[in-house]
Design an enzyme around this catalytic site. Structure first.
Site, PDB file in Angstrom:
ATOM      1  N   THR A 209      -1.840  -2.614  -3.997  1.00 43.50           N
ATOM      2  CA  THR A 209      -1.731  -3.583  -5.085  1.00 43.50           C
ATOM      3  C   THR A 209      -2.660  -4.766  -4.863  1.00 43.50           C
ATOM      4  OG1 THR A 209      -0.001  -4.939  -4.058  1.00 43.50           O
ATOM      5  CG2 THR A 209       0.727  -3.032  -5.363  1.00 43.50           C
TER       6      THR A 209
ATOM      7  N   ASP B  41      -6.918   8.844   0.396  1.00 44.33           N
ATOM      8  CA  ASP B  41      -6.816   8.596   1.827  1.00 44.33           C
ATOM      9  C   ASP B  41      -6.906   9.909   2.603  1.00 44.33           C
ATOM     10  OD1 ASP B  41      -6.605   7.069   4.081  1.00 44.33           O
ATOM     11  OD2 ASP B  41      -4.544   6.431   3.758  1.00 44.33           O
TER      12      ASP B  41
ATOM     13  N   GLU C 147       0.864  -1.176   0.000  1.00 41.21           N
ATOM     14  CA  GLU C 147       0.000   0.000   0.000  1.00 41.21           C
ATOM     15  C   GLU C 147       0.904   1.231   0.000  1.00 41.21           C
ATOM     16  OE1 GLU C 147      -2.864  -0.128   3.294  1.00 41.21           O
ATOM     17  OE2 GLU C 147      -2.183  -2.186   3.588  1.00 41.21           O
TER      18      GLU C 147
END
Length: 468
Positions: free
Chosen positions: A62, A53, A4
């Protein structure tokens, strides 16, 4: 396993002046996504998750990968996807009369001290007690920055003078193992969220690693961790160093380019950071001589041998202080030597010189024509681990050896049929005309008859005009 990555974002006019704040720049970046999906949190055709985010940070998680090379390609594909969105955002700004560039940075700190992460995820057996495993890994994790730190020019901080740091994340983690993520910022997060059959699997969520740019550095970061987990699961003999104050030592190590920082252990003895890494690297080399490669899937023996060779060579560079051994492969070394060259050219030793800070930041720009690391790659000055063809394949196709393949097929079919669907890591749901859902609790299963049936149902509805 998966990665991430949170990205920094900046919008600057052609004269270099910032013209939009991060929130507004992120809205332009995600405008095509929101127009298509009515959301800024989506799974895209290669089965990865793309979302905005907290703090206006674009993030890519991913798809599930089962080998190192596959993960590197999908990690790099995330950069390519965001680069495309950046180009569309610049076009939209131009149409509104704003001549500006969207910059996306694969790093961990901004210019005012905020930190954002690059998180690693590893699937482990439910039989493993995660906290105990995390504590055993602590000496490895706080010293791993010696071989895969991203490097940064750090300001004066908590008694440390301003200067070059091996790691960007070292100053921003506060605990060893914890269930919190933002409040405590641990090195390993123990929150029980496996995104899989919870009776069989756990997820190890590693928060301490830097966002790496050079593919060999990322390969070493992930590959060395894979080897540590394999060795521990197989019972391979490893020293069990219990570090007394891991969060304190990680900061010391980040500022010591020699690797000789002593770690005080709970039994009162000491061991240097470099010795820790050398011991684990030698253990990995010995382990690989007798390792039985997996019958199907997994990282190949050749790939792991390549990881250990780079690991060993990086430690040799530290031991000899001869960074030419890895100055085309290891991020912090590449950046350190780049900064030193410009310090000499500009006749400055001030680590807070704005020109050096800009150089540091530009290293992490993912744009192929603006980012320093990407330009160095194109000139052959920085080595690659995978090919551009692998990246292009990963950009539009899910990994074909994991559950992600099913998610990718489902998403592609939904796009072709204009069907309303809802997707997460474990579930595929056809929303209309009757809600129908398939669960995928096994991350290693790339074949499922129920998914095939669901896709066939979707296609039948499309032919009948249900989604018109």
């Amino acid at each position: 396993m998966g990665l991430e990555t949170e990205y920094g974002i900046m919008c600057a006019a052609t004269n270099g002046v910032r013209c939009l704040g991060p929130d507004e720049a992120a809205r332009y970046l995600f405008r095509p996504i929101v127009e298509k999906y009515s959301s800024s949190n989506v799974f895209i055709r290669n089965a990865s998750r793309l979302y905005l985010d907290v703090g206006a940070h674009p993030e890519v998680a991913t798809a599930e990968c089962d080998n190192l090379r596959q993960l590197l390609a999908h990690d790099r594909a995330g950069d390519a996807t965001l680069t495309d969105l950046g180009f569309l955002a610049e076009q939209a700004l131009a149409q509104e009369g704003v001549d500006a560039k969207i910059h996306l940075f694969r790093n961990n700190v901004d210019t005012i001290g905020n930190s954002y992460g690059c998180h690693e995820n590893y699937l482990i057996s439910r039989d493993v007690l995660l906290k105990n495993l995390g504590n055993r890994l602590m000496a490895f994790l706080i010293t791993r920055q010696l071989v895969c730190g991203a490097g940064t020019l750090a300001p004066k901080n908590s008694g440390y003078p301003a200067g070059f740091c091996i790691s960007q994340r070292a100053d921003h983690v506060w605990e060893g193992v914890s269930s919190a993520t933002t409040r405590a910022r641990p090195m390993i997060n123990t929150r029980d969220e496996p995104h899989a059959d919870s009776s069989r699997f756990r997820r190890m969520h590693v928060i301490v690693g830097d966002s790496t740019m050079a593919e060999p550095t990322t390969a070493l970061k992930i590959g060395s961790m894979l080897l540590m987990l394999e060795m521990m699961e197989s019972g391979w003999p490893l020293p069990e160093w219990e570090v007394a104050q891991p969060s304190h030592h990680i900061r010391d190590i980040a500022r010591d380019l020699s690797g000789q920082t002593p770690l005080v252990l709970k039994d009162g003895t000491t061991v240097s950071a470099l010795e820790v890494q050398e011991t684990y690297c030698q253990a990995a080399s010995d382990y690989l001589r007798q390792r039985q490669p997996p019958a199907q899937g997994g990282t190949s023996q050749a790939e792991l041998l390549k990881v250990v060779e780079l690991w060993s060579r990086t430690l040799e560079a530290l031991r000899k202080q001869d960074f030419s051994l890895v100055d085309q492969e290891i991020d912090w070394v590449i950046k350190y030597q780049l900064i030193r060259r410009y310090q000499e050219r500009w006749n400055t030793e001030d680590p807070r010189d704005p020109r050096l800070i800009n150089l540091d930041l530009r290293y992490h720009d993912i744009h192929p024509q603006r980012g320093l690391l990407r330009l160095l790659e194109q000139r052959g000055v920085v080595k690659r681990w995978i090919t551009e063809e692998e990246v292009l394949q990963a950009k539009d196709h899910a990994p074909d050896t994991t559950r992600a393949h099913l998610r990718g097929c489902f998403l592609q079919a939904a796009e072709n049929c204009h069907a309303p669907v809802t997707v997460d890591w474990v579930r595929l749901k056809l929303d209309r005309p009757e809600p129908t859902m398939v669960e995928l609790p096994d991350p290693f299963s790339a074949v499922d008859d129920k998914v095939d049936e669901l896709i066939a149902t979707m296609q039948d509805h499309s032919e009948q005009g249900v989604y018109s």
